[in-house]
Design an enzyme around this catalytic site. Structure first.
Site, PDB file in Angstrom:
ATOM      1  N   GLU A   1     -13.618  -5.300   9.384  1.00 42.54           N
ATOM      2  CA  GLU A   1     -12.274  -4.992   9.886  1.00 42.54           C
ATOM      3  C   GLU A   1     -12.197  -3.548  10.336  1.00 42.54           C
ATOM      4  O   GLU A   1     -13.077  -2.737  10.045  1.00 42.54           O
ATOM      5  CB  GLU A   1     -11.235  -5.219   8.777  1.00 42.54           C
ATOM      6  CG  GLU A   1     -11.501  -4.355   7.557  1.00 42.54           C
ATOM      7  CD  GLU A   1     -10.242  -3.863   6.868  1.00 42.54           C
ATOM      8  OE1 GLU A   1      -9.131  -4.144   7.335  1.00 42.54           O
ATOM      9  OE2 GLU A   1     -10.380  -3.156   5.855  1.00 42.54           O
TER      10      GLU A   1
ATOM     11  N   GLU B   1       0.817  -1.221   0.000  1.00 34.48           N
ATOM     12  CA  GLU B   1       0.000   0.000   0.000  1.00 34.48           C
ATOM     13  C   GLU B   1       0.852   1.273   0.000  1.00 34.48           C
ATOM     14  O   GLU B   1       0.351   2.347   0.310  1.00 34.48           O
ATOM     15  CB  GLU B   1      -0.919  -0.016   1.216  1.00 34.48           C
ATOM     16  CG  GLU B   1      -1.934  -1.137   1.165  1.00 34.48           C
ATOM     17  CD  GLU B   1      -2.731  -1.243   2.454  1.00 34.48           C
ATOM     18  OE1 GLU B   1      -3.736  -0.552   2.588  1.00 34.48           O
ATOM     19  OE2 GLU B   1      -2.321  -2.012   3.335  1.00 34.48           O
TER      20      GLU B   1
ATOM     21  N   SER C   1      -6.093  -2.619   1.713  1.00 34.54           N
ATOM     22  CA  SER C   1      -6.346  -2.080   0.373  1.00 34.54           C
ATOM     23  C   SER C   1      -6.857  -3.136  -0.600  1.00 34.54           C
ATOM     24  O   SER C   1      -6.701  -3.003  -1.807  1.00 34.54           O
ATOM     25  CB  SER C   1      -5.099  -1.426  -0.219  1.00 34.54           C
ATOM     26  OG  SER C   1      -4.886  -0.177   0.384  1.00 34.54           O
TER      27      SER C   1
ATOM     28  N   ASP D   1     -15.023  -1.080   8.527  1.00 38.17           N
ATOM     29  CA  ASP D   1     -15.728  -1.517   7.316  1.00 38.17           C
ATOM     30  C   ASP D   1     -16.876  -2.461   7.677  1.00 38.17           C
ATOM     31  O   ASP D   1     -16.680  -3.388   8.475  1.00 38.17           O
ATOM     32  CB  ASP D   1     -14.754  -2.243   6.380  1.00 38.17           C
ATOM     33  CG  ASP D   1     -13.691  -1.312   5.820  1.00 38.17           C
ATOM     34  OD1 ASP D   1     -13.871  -0.083   5.904  1.00 38.17           O
ATOM     35  OD2 ASP D   1     -12.674  -1.814   5.297  1.00 38.17           O
TER      36      ASP D   1
ATOM     37  N   TYR E   1      -8.991   2.922  -5.741  1.00 41.05           N
ATOM     38  CA  TYR E   1      -8.120   4.074  -6.013  1.00 41.05           C
ATOM     39  C   TYR E   1      -8.222   4.671  -7.409  1.00 41.05           C
ATOM     40  O   TYR E   1      -7.504   5.600  -7.722  1.00 41.05           O
ATOM     41  CB  TYR E   1      -6.659   3.703  -5.698  1.00 41.05           C
ATOM     42  CG  TYR E   1      -6.526   3.221  -4.275  1.00 41.05           C
ATOM     43  CD1 TYR E   1      -6.883   4.060  -3.215  1.00 41.05           C
ATOM     44  CD2 TYR E   1      -6.109   1.933  -3.973  1.00 41.05           C
ATOM     45  CE1 TYR E   1      -6.805   3.626  -1.905  1.00 41.05           C
ATOM     46  CE2 TYR E   1      -6.019   1.493  -2.654  1.00 41.05           C
ATOM     47  CZ  TYR E   1      -6.374   2.345  -1.633  1.00 41.05           C
ATOM     48  OH  TYR E   1      -6.299   1.911  -0.335  1.00 41.05           O
TER      49      TYR E   1
ATOM     50  N   ASN F   1      -9.520  -0.172  10.316  1.00 39.19           N
ATOM     51  CA  ASN F   1      -8.321   0.406   9.697  1.00 39.19           C
ATOM     52  C   ASN F   1      -7.772   1.463  10.651  1.00 39.19           C
ATOM     53  O   ASN F   1      -8.446   2.458  10.917  1.00 39.19           O
ATOM     54  CB  ASN F   1      -8.691   1.058   8.360  1.00 39.19           C
ATOM     55  CG  ASN F   1      -9.313   0.048   7.411  1.00 39.19           C
ATOM     56  OD1 ASN F   1      -8.620  -0.766   6.833  1.00 39.19           O
ATOM     57  ND2 ASN F   1     -10.637   0.065   7.283  1.00 39.19           N
TER      58      ASN F   1
ATOM     59  N   GLY G   1      -7.092   5.762   4.719  1.00 38.70           N
ATOM     60  CA  GLY G   1      -6.699   6.668   3.629  1.00 38.70           C
ATOM     61  C   GLY G   1      -6.994   8.114   4.004  1.00 38.70           C
ATOM     62  O   GLY G   1      -8.021   8.400   4.616  1.00 38.70           O
TER      63      GLY G   1
ATOM     64  N   ARG H   1     -11.149   3.690  11.146  1.00 39.84           N
ATOM     65  CA  ARG H   1     -12.307   3.557  10.248  1.00 39.84           C
ATOM     66  C   ARG H   1     -12.701   2.085  10.185  1.00 39.84           C
ATOM     67  O   ARG H   1     -11.834   1.216  10.021  1.00 39.84           O
ATOM     68  CB  ARG H   1     -11.925   4.064   8.858  1.00 39.84           C
ATOM     69  CG  ARG H   1     -13.056   4.733   8.103  1.00 39.84           C
ATOM     70  CD  ARG H   1     -12.721   4.786   6.621  1.00 39.84           C
ATOM     71  NE  ARG H   1     -12.730   3.454   6.080  1.00 39.84           N
ATOM     72  CZ  ARG H   1     -11.801   2.959   5.254  1.00 39.84           C
ATOM     73  NH1 ARG H   1     -10.793   3.687   4.858  1.00 39.84           N
ATOM     74  NH2 ARG H   1     -11.883   1.716   4.816  1.00 39.84           N
TER      75      ARG H   1
HETATM   76  N1  LIG Z   1     -17.163 -11.479   3.857  1.00 38.53           N
HETATM   77  C1  LIG Z   1     -17.268 -10.682   2.818  1.00 38.53           C
HETATM   78  N2  LIG Z   1     -18.387 -10.703   2.031  1.00 38.53           N
HETATM   79  C2  LIG Z   1     -18.478  -9.891   0.941  1.00 38.53           C
HETATM   80  N3  LIG Z   1     -17.517  -9.030   0.544  1.00 38.53           N
HETATM   81  C3  LIG Z   1     -16.390  -8.966   1.281  1.00 38.53           C
HETATM   82  C4  LIG Z   1     -16.209  -9.766   2.448  1.00 38.53           C
HETATM   83  N4  LIG Z   1     -14.994  -9.506   2.948  1.00 38.53           N
HETATM   84  C5  LIG Z   1     -14.441  -8.570   2.161  1.00 38.53           C
HETATM   85  N5  LIG Z   1     -15.272  -8.220   1.151  1.00 38.53           N
HETATM   86  C6  LIG Z   1     -14.970  -7.215   0.101  1.00 38.53           C
HETATM   87  O1  LIG Z   1     -13.552  -7.082   0.001  1.00 38.53           O
HETATM   88  C7  LIG Z   1     -13.131  -5.772   0.395  1.00 38.53           C
HETATM   89  C8  LIG Z   1     -11.823  -5.835   1.173  1.00 38.53           C
HETATM   90  O2  LIG Z   1     -12.007  -6.581   2.336  1.00 38.53           O
HETATM   91  P1  LIG Z   1     -11.540  -6.099   3.781  1.00 38.53           P
HETATM   92  O3  LIG Z   1     -11.853  -7.193   4.749  1.00 38.53           O
HETATM   93  O4  LIG Z   1     -12.115  -4.761   4.089  1.00 38.53           O
HETATM   94  O5  LIG Z   1      -9.952  -6.042   3.624  1.00 38.53           O
HETATM   95  P2  LIG Z   1      -8.922  -4.857   3.309  1.00 38.53           P
HETATM   96  O6  LIG Z   1      -8.106  -4.757   4.547  1.00 38.53           O
HETATM   97  O7  LIG Z   1      -8.127  -5.320   2.142  1.00 38.53           O
HETATM   98  O8  LIG Z   1      -9.720  -3.592   3.044  1.00 38.53           O
HETATM   99  C9  LIG Z   1     -14.295  -5.200   1.186  1.00 38.53           C
HETATM  100  O9  LIG Z   1     -14.287  -3.782   1.122  1.00 38.53           O
HETATM  101  C10 LIG Z   1     -15.502  -5.845   0.491  1.00 38.53           C
HETATM  102  O10 LIG Z   1     -15.832  -5.164  -0.720  1.00 38.53           O
HETATM  103 MG   LIG Z   2     -11.292  -2.800   4.161  1.00 37.67          MG
END
Ligand SMILES: Nc1ncnc2c1ncn2[C@@H]1O[C@H](COP(=O)(O)OP(=O)(O)O)[C@@H](O)[C@H]1O
Ligand SMILES: [Mg+2]
Length: 341
Positions: free
Chosen positions: A305, A13, A186, A292, A252, A307, A311, A290
């Site tokens: 998760e 990243e 990311s 998610d 991005y 963060n 960003g 932040r």
């Molecule tokens: N369990 C899930 N079901 C559906 N989409 C998911 C799931 N986990 C992750 N995603 C998709 O993948 C993206 C990245 O996952 P995330 O766990 O937030 O990891 P990162 O740390 O890479 O942001 C999320 O923003 C979402 O769009």
């Molecule tokens: Mg994420």
């Protein structure tokens, strides 16, 4: 104040970080601070006669993100630091500053290592302390703590490449599922699988980044994110990628619609805020972060998760949320900078 904005680093990243850092540095100069933007991995090879002159009052930094994740092997060969993650003279400049603004994403900038290093040096920095960062960086540990604290998170299994077998995994977790490096960010290395073949390919892909992977139940629904700043949550943003999911490119390259504040019923916003605060405490975070979320068809929120160094370009999610409650970007940077230790 005299500030070092630390960015880059040996992380997939790094590009995103350099972009955030340039804009943070410009905003802090606008606020009257003297700023040096430093790539923590590259460092500064030769000290100039007057190191103080590198702290700029009226400079201008710029960085553009390319389409693909950066080539870390090429970076390593160019910088030639051996195994060191902190480049030459980084500590010297950080010691000269009143505070270090951490604008790193991923890797040792976000997993607590750098925070612990700065603590040991007695250098003050922005954001969460080392423990919170390391808990948040490991998605398996975060999710265990979320569960314990009553923050719903999709079912998952940890998969260790070379130790665990896909057949066994399939007896424990149903398809479709999401595959991600346990300490990634990311969306680097994240993919979805509907079939066993896709699962195997996704494991191979994620395995390029890490040996430990998270295999998680896929949630179908809407995606949101919510910031928290000084103990108060900010309005949620809805994230709508034009195609596919919120992957690296959609994050991005402007191919995602972001609606802030999200158009959702008040009770869902309130619940997201409650879960964000619970998650923030469960992971021992401080200052800002932040979270998610996914919202399924039954109205259930699922936390993916946290963060700890989100960003920070003016159009990034957390700054958008701050703007929605009247906190302009330079004021947001200043707020984060001056939050108590
Ligand atoms: N369990 C899930 N079901 C559906 N989409 C998911 C799931 N986990 C992750 N995603 C998709 O993948 C993206 C990245 O996952 P995330 O766990 O937030 O990891 P990162 O740390 O890479 O942001 C999320 O923003 C979402 O769009
Ligand atoms: Mg994420």
């Amino acid at each position: 104040m005299k500030i070092v904005v630390l960015a880059g680093g040996y992380s997939p990243e790094r590009e995103v970080s350099l972009c955030s850092a340039s804009l943070i540095a410009n905003a802090l100069m606008e606020k009257g601070h003297r700023v040096l933007l430093l790539d923590v991995y590259e460092g500064i090879t030769e000290l100039p006669c007057d190191p103080e002159a590198l702290f700029l009052e009226n400079g201008h930094y710029e960085h553009h993100i390319s389409d693909a994740a950066p080539d870390l092997d090429a970076l390593r060969a160019r910088v030639n630091n051996g195994d060191a993650l902190v480049g030459r003279n980084v500590e010297t400049f950080c010691r000269m500053a009143d505070k270090v603004f951490l604008a790193l994403h991923g890797g040792m900038g976000e997993n607590g290592q750098l925070q612990a290093y700065l603590d040991c040096c007695g250098i003050h920095y922005t954001g969460s302390r080392y423990l919170g960062c390391s808990l948040a960086m490991d998605k398996d540990i975060s999710k265990r703590l979320f569960r314990e604290a009553g923050v719903p998170t999709p079912d998952w299994r940890l998969f260790r490449i070379g130790m665990d077998r896909v057949e066994e995994l399939l007896s424990e977790i149903s398809l479709p599922c999401v595959i991600k490096p346990v300490g990634g960010g990311s969306s680097v290395g994240v993919s979805m699988a509907d079939t066993k073949e896709e699962l195997e390919a996704a494991i191979a892909e994620a395995g390029k980044w890490e040996r430990e992977l998270l295999i998680e139940r896929k949630i179908t629904g809407r995606e949101f994110t919510m910031g928290i700043l000084g103990g108060e949550t900010l309005p949620p943003v809805e994230i709508i990628p034009r195609e596919g999911f919120y992957d690296y490119k959609n994050k991005y390259q402007g191919t995602t619609e972001e609606i802030c504040p999200a158009e959702i019923p008040e009770d869902i916003t309130r619940e997201m805020s409650r879960l964000t605060k619970l998650g923030f405490d469960a992971l021992r975070l401080s200052h800002y972060a932040r979270f998610d979320f996914l919202l399924d068809g039954e109205g259930q929120l699922w936390c993916l998760e946290a963060n700890t160094l989100p960003g920070m370009t003016p159009t990034s999610l957390l700054p958008q949320e701050a703007a929605a409650v009247g906190i302009a970007y330079p004021d947001l940077c200043e707020k984060i900078l001056t939050m108590g230790d």
